[in-house]
Design an enzyme around this catalytic site. Structure first.
Site, short mmCIF file in Angstrom:
data_model
loop_
_atom_site.label_atom_id
_atom_site.label_comp_id
_atom_site.label_asym_id
_atom_site.label_seq_id
_atom_site.Cartn_x
_atom_site.Cartn_y
_atom_site.Cartn_z
N ARG A 1 0.83 -1.21 0.00
CA ARG A 1 0.00 0.00 0.00
C ARG A 1 0.86 1.26 0.00
NH1 ARG A 1 -1.70 3.25 4.10
NH2 ARG A 1 -0.90 1.82 5.69
N HIS A 2 0.47 2.23 -0.82
CA HIS A 2 1.13 3.53 -0.79
C HIS A 2 0.83 4.20 0.54
CE1 HIS A 2 2.22 7.67 -1.80
NE2 HIS A 2 2.89 7.18 -2.84
N PRO A 3 1.82 4.84 1.16
CA PRO A 3 1.59 5.41 2.48
C PRO A 3 0.65 6.62 2.51
CG PRO A 3 3.77 5.99 1.68
CD PRO A 3 3.22 4.99 0.72
#
Length: 398
Positions: A244-246
């Site tokens: 997941r992108h932060p």
């Protein structure tokens, strides 16, 4: 006077086409392992001639790295193709004389020793710049030539650990892990290539060389992206978040009915298209998911919603639907899938090498496509240790 015949004669007598814009540039390569050799391989791909200087009897450390074919390292072959090898001991008078003869005609010197190693041999930049004022000297090291860490040894793992890269990668909620590639090495080699080209451009007008000091630690810091930005701005230390992108949501790997699929929606429009493709346009209208910030705040709820919808079809089915809507998506390829990828094949990103000991090899091609220069489907092999000695000595008059 008709000059057509003269022009034709000149065209017939013209030299072979240059491999790249650095045609005519000679690089003396004192590097070993990965960061330095990757830099000089990039320079070779841009057209430069690379003379690789290795330790007598041993050569580059990576000659002993697996995998092997017929006793030779495929790893070494992949990052040293096209170079010429000469073995020199820079502590021996005769070999020092050869080295200095090479330097007199070279444009660039690249080394990745610990700082002060070259100076201890009498070849620090302060000395060489006096003798060879147009020489561009590039040094790649773990921590650079200044600062309290400059004398510490470093490999990619150490830099990823100290530089925070390990702390932000890994399964969400789990321990940090090293990246699956040697990012600090590869990026340092790339940054060094960029700096060398800039110095060559400047030298056209000034005639002067430069000292280039590339630290793996510095380079990785420049690549920390949003993790560093958020630390400075909010004091928040990023933790592992899986795929997941932060910040951006949904920008993650999800489960379809038969396996994982990557979906990346970096703006509101793409999220709306995803919701249409999933036949849930109401999700895009929900206050919980109305914009990037809200989706980030509610990313766990959104992932649960999306996963339940995506499990209704296979990866292949979703790829057809999402591509039709223009939503960025992809299956999760392993290395066996990557080497069969039609896009990479169409871009000539897998080239062949006919090695005299190992036979036919395949490796990554050149990602720098420049108009007017050939992108050959094959490459010359990496050299055997000291293989180029006679031709190099003859060419450089030593």
């Amino acid at each position: 006077m008709d000059t057509t015949l003269n022009r034709d004669a000149k065209a017939t007598a013209s030299p072979p086409q240059a491999r790249g814009p650095l045609d005519g540039i000679c690089v003396i390569d004192l590097t070993r392992v990965l960061a330095g050799p990757f830099c000089t391989t990039l320079l070779w791909e841009l057209g430069a001639e690379i003379i690789k200087i290795e330790r007598p009897g041993l050569g580059d450390d990576t000659r002993a790295f697996p995998p092997f074919l017929n006793g030779e390292s495929v790893y070494f072959a992949s990052i040293n193709r096209g170079k010429r090898s000469i073995a020199l001991d820079l502590k021996q008078k005769a070999d020092r004389a050869i080295f200095e003869t090479l330097l007199a005609k070279a444009d660039v010197l690249v080394e990745n020793f610990k700082p002060e190693t070259m100076a201890s041999l009498g070849y620090g930049y302060s000395v060489l710049s006096q003798r060879f004022p147009s020489l561009i000297y590039a040094s790649i090291s773990g921590f650079g030539h200044t600062g309290p860490y400059k004398d510490l040894p470093a490999y990619d793992l150490i830099v990823q650990a100290l530089g925070g890269m390990i702390s932000i990668n890994g399964p969400e909620g789990g321990p940090g892990v090293r990246l699956g590639i040697s990012l600090a090495d590869l990026a340092a080699g790339t940054f060094a290539t960029t700096a060398i080209n800039a110095a060559l451009y400047e030298r056209r007008a000034s005639g002067k060389g430069r000292f280039i000091d590339i630290a793996m630690f510095d380079v990785q810091t420049m690549m920390l992206e949003s993790a560093l930005v958020r630390q400075f701005a909010t004091g928040e230390s990023q933790e592992p978040s899986g795929s997941r992108h932060p910040v951006i949501t949904p920008f993650d790997v999800f489960q379809a009915s038969d396996g994982p699929i990557a979906i990346a929606c970096a703006n509101d429009h793409l999220f709306g298209e995803l919701c249409q493709a999933l036949q849930r346009p109401d999700l895009a209208l929900s206050s919980r998911f109305a914009n990037v910030f809200e989706r980030f705040t509610n990313h766990k709820i959104l992932k649960t919603e999306l996963t339940s919808l995506l499990k209704a079809k296979t990866v292949r089915e979703w790829l057809l639907i999402l591509n039709e809507k223009g939503v960025p998506c992809a299956p999760i390829h392993n290395m066996a899938d990557v080497i069969k990828d039609p896009q990479l094949k169409a871009r000539n990103m897998f080239v062949s090498v006919k090695d005299p000991q190992m036979g036919q090899l395949y490796m990554a091609g050149n990602a720098m496509k420049i108009s007017g220069y050939p992108d050959d489907p094959s490459r010359p092999p990496a050299p055997n240790l000291d293989e180029g000695r006679s031709s190099i000595l003859k060419e450089f008059g030593s």
